[in-house]
Design an enzyme around this catalytic site. Structure first.
Site, mmCIF file in Angstrom:
data_model
loop_
_atom_site.group_PDB
_atom_site.id
_atom_site.type_symbol
_atom_site.label_atom_id
_atom_site.label_comp_id
_atom_site.label_asym_id
_atom_site.label_seq_id
_atom_site.Cartn_x
_atom_site.Cartn_y
_atom_site.Cartn_z
ATOM 1 N N ASP A 288 -6.013 3.044 -8.391
ATOM 2 C CA ASP A 288 -7.348 3.131 -7.802
ATOM 3 C C ASP A 288 -7.951 4.494 -8.123
ATOM 4 O O ASP A 288 -7.755 5.464 -7.409
ATOM 5 C CB ASP A 288 -7.263 2.916 -6.283
ATOM 6 C CG ASP A 288 -8.639 2.975 -5.623
ATOM 7 O OD1 ASP A 288 -9.626 3.272 -6.324
ATOM 8 O OD2 ASP A 288 -8.719 2.724 -4.412
ATOM 9 N N SER B 237 0.868 -1.186 0.000
ATOM 10 C CA SER B 237 0.000 0.000 0.000
ATOM 11 C C SER B 237 0.900 1.229 0.000
ATOM 12 O O SER B 237 2.101 1.125 0.305
ATOM 13 C CB SER B 237 -0.883 0.006 1.247
ATOM 14 O OG SER B 237 -0.075 0.208 2.399
ATOM 15 N N ASP C 16 -0.594 -1.482 -4.202
ATOM 16 C CA ASP C 16 -2.002 -1.676 -3.819
ATOM 17 C C ASP C 16 -2.672 -0.310 -3.663
ATOM 18 O O ASP C 16 -2.140 0.564 -2.972
ATOM 19 C CB ASP C 16 -2.018 -2.447 -2.487
ATOM 20 C CG ASP C 16 -3.404 -2.907 -2.078
ATOM 21 O OD1 ASP C 16 -4.245 -3.124 -2.958
ATOM 22 O OD2 ASP C 16 -3.622 -3.058 -0.854
ATOM 23 N N HIS C 17 -3.809 -0.115 -4.291
ATOM 24 C CA HIS C 17 -4.559 1.153 -4.210
ATOM 25 C C HIS C 17 -3.685 2.361 -4.517
ATOM 26 O O HIS C 17 -3.633 3.325 -3.732
ATOM 27 C CB HIS C 17 -5.233 1.325 -2.843
ATOM 28 C CG HIS C 17 -6.335 0.339 -2.635
ATOM 29 N ND1 HIS C 17 -7.566 0.452 -3.246
ATOM 30 C CD2 HIS C 17 -6.381 -0.795 -1.912
ATOM 31 C CE1 HIS C 17 -8.319 -0.584 -2.893
ATOM 32 N NE2 HIS C 17 -7.619 -1.353 -2.105
ATOM 33 N N GLY D 134 -10.421 -6.976 0.413
ATOM 34 C CA GLY D 134 -11.036 -7.216 1.725
ATOM 35 C C GLY D 134 -11.203 -8.686 2.041
ATOM 36 O O GLY D 134 -12.216 -9.106 2.588
ATOM 37 N N THR E 165 -5.351 -7.523 6.612
ATOM 38 C CA THR E 165 -5.630 -7.475 8.054
ATOM 39 C C THR E 165 -5.420 -8.824 8.756
ATOM 40 O O THR E 165 -4.908 -8.871 9.872
ATOM 41 C CB THR E 165 -7.076 -6.984 8.275
ATOM 42 O OG1 THR E 165 -7.243 -5.765 7.555
ATOM 43 C CG2 THR E 165 -7.362 -6.727 9.738
ATOM 44 N N HIS F 263 -12.618 -3.450 3.416
ATOM 45 C CA HIS F 263 -11.321 -3.738 4.042
ATOM 46 C C HIS F 263 -11.493 -3.860 5.551
ATOM 47 O O HIS F 263 -12.371 -3.250 6.135
ATOM 48 C CB HIS F 263 -10.342 -2.592 3.748
ATOM 49 C CG HIS F 263 -9.995 -2.471 2.302
ATOM 50 N ND1 HIS F 263 -10.293 -1.357 1.556
ATOM 51 C CD2 HIS F 263 -9.371 -3.322 1.461
ATOM 52 C CE1 HIS F 263 -9.860 -1.538 0.316
ATOM 53 N NE2 HIS F 263 -9.298 -2.720 0.233
ATOM 54 N N GLY F 264 -10.628 -4.617 6.161
ATOM 55 C CA GLY F 264 -10.641 -4.760 7.615
ATOM 56 C C GLY F 264 -11.673 -5.786 8.062
ATOM 57 O O GLY F 264 -12.165 -6.586 7.257
#
Ligand code: 13P
Length: 287
Positions: free
Chosen positions: A105, A49, A84-85, A208, A232, A177-178
């Site tokens: 993204d 990320s 990522d993103h 996610g 996560t 996410h999370g």
């Protein structure tokens, strides 16, 4: 072996399994994921990320570490180093730093702007032999204490982005996410099915991945998901094993405070989580 994610994802799509993207935060994470992929003879994607890239002091450090580790550990399975993103600027930085794959993204832009920027970045990535992921329909999660439920992407917008020649497409289907809230409605398979019908052979990406029940993961793969992102869950496994080590007072026994010992249970826990996911996603033995 560092490669673009294109071939491994096209193979996954055709073979009805998914390749895991596991996000990295430091050397222990990277080592745990690479060794597990090699042991299970599975392709793998290392996700970075923008925040984790910054934490590791920049994309050049990350690329140098991953390339050297891949070589020193003698990793022969296909490994993609993927942003990522990514923001528009972040994508260019990773192209320059030697990543093998990027995600742009643009989901927070109006669709026309997402299309224009994605189109430009597809050209830039492909010119450098890299794969590129795009996103339509923002993927929710916890932001400033507010937990979003996860949007569903518009299948026609997905087709418009897929037609730009991206190599993989992330589309919101109710995933976030999370950790998932207790009242989460689950994945929208109806949306996934419509997207799959319009985008054909395009490998679809499920963000996610933490906490999605195994039966939903399997159904998503059946409906065309070929890449699943997990972040996560590795963090939770690492934290849990580290807490147990400290609570048992092991850091106070002998040289138990040595970081190579202190971080070992957490590193082993990441390996166990990655193994469990690779088995669930069906990528074991597919390198
Ligand atoms: P989780 O942290 O929920 O596993 O999501 C990871 C992800 O989608 C990274 O892009």
């Amino acid at each position: 072996m560092l490669v673009s994610a294109k071939e491994m994802l096209d193979k996954a799509k055709a073979g009805h399994y998914a390749v895991g993207q596991f996000n990295i935060n430091n050397l222990e994470w990277t080592k745990a994921i690479l060794l597990t992929a090699q042991e299970l003879n599975s392709p793998v994607i290392l996700g970075v990320s923008e925040g984790a890239g910054k934490y590791m002091t920049g994309y050049k450090t990350v690329a140098a570490m991953v390339k050297a580790m891949d070589e020193e550990l003698g990793i022969t399975v296909p490994v993609a180093l993927h942003l990522d993103h990514g923001s528009y600027e972040g994508c260019y930085k990773c192209i320059e730093a030697g990543f093998t794959s990027i995600m742009f993204d643009g989901s927070h832009y109006a669709i026309d702007e997402n299309v224009a920027k994605t189109k430009e970045l597809v050209e830039a990535a492909h010119k450098n032999g890299m794969s590129i992921e795009a996103e339509v329909g923002s993927i929710g999660g916890e932001e400033d204490g507010v937990v979003g439920m996860g949007e569903c992407a518009d299948p026609n917008e997905c087709k418009a982005i897929a037609d730009l020649g991206v190599d993989m497409l992330a589309a919101g289907i109710g995933n976030i996410h999370g950790k998932y809230p207790a009242n989460w409605a689950g994945l929208s398979f109806e949306t996934l099915d419509s997207i799959q019908k319009l985008t054909g052979a395009m490998p679809l990406v499920l963000h996610g991945g933490t906490g999605i029940p195994a039966d939903m993961i399997k159904k998503a793969i059946d409906l065309g998901v070929s890449k699943i992102n997990v972040n996560t869950e590795c963090q939770l496994s690492f934290a849990d094993a580290t807490r147990k080590y400290i609570e048992a007072g092991k850091d106070l026994e002998g040289k138990g405070f040595d970081p190579r010992k202190l971080l070992a249970p957490g590193t082993e826990a990441i390996k166990a989580t990655v193994k469990e996911k690779m088995e669930l996603f069906g990528s074991v033995g597919k390198a």
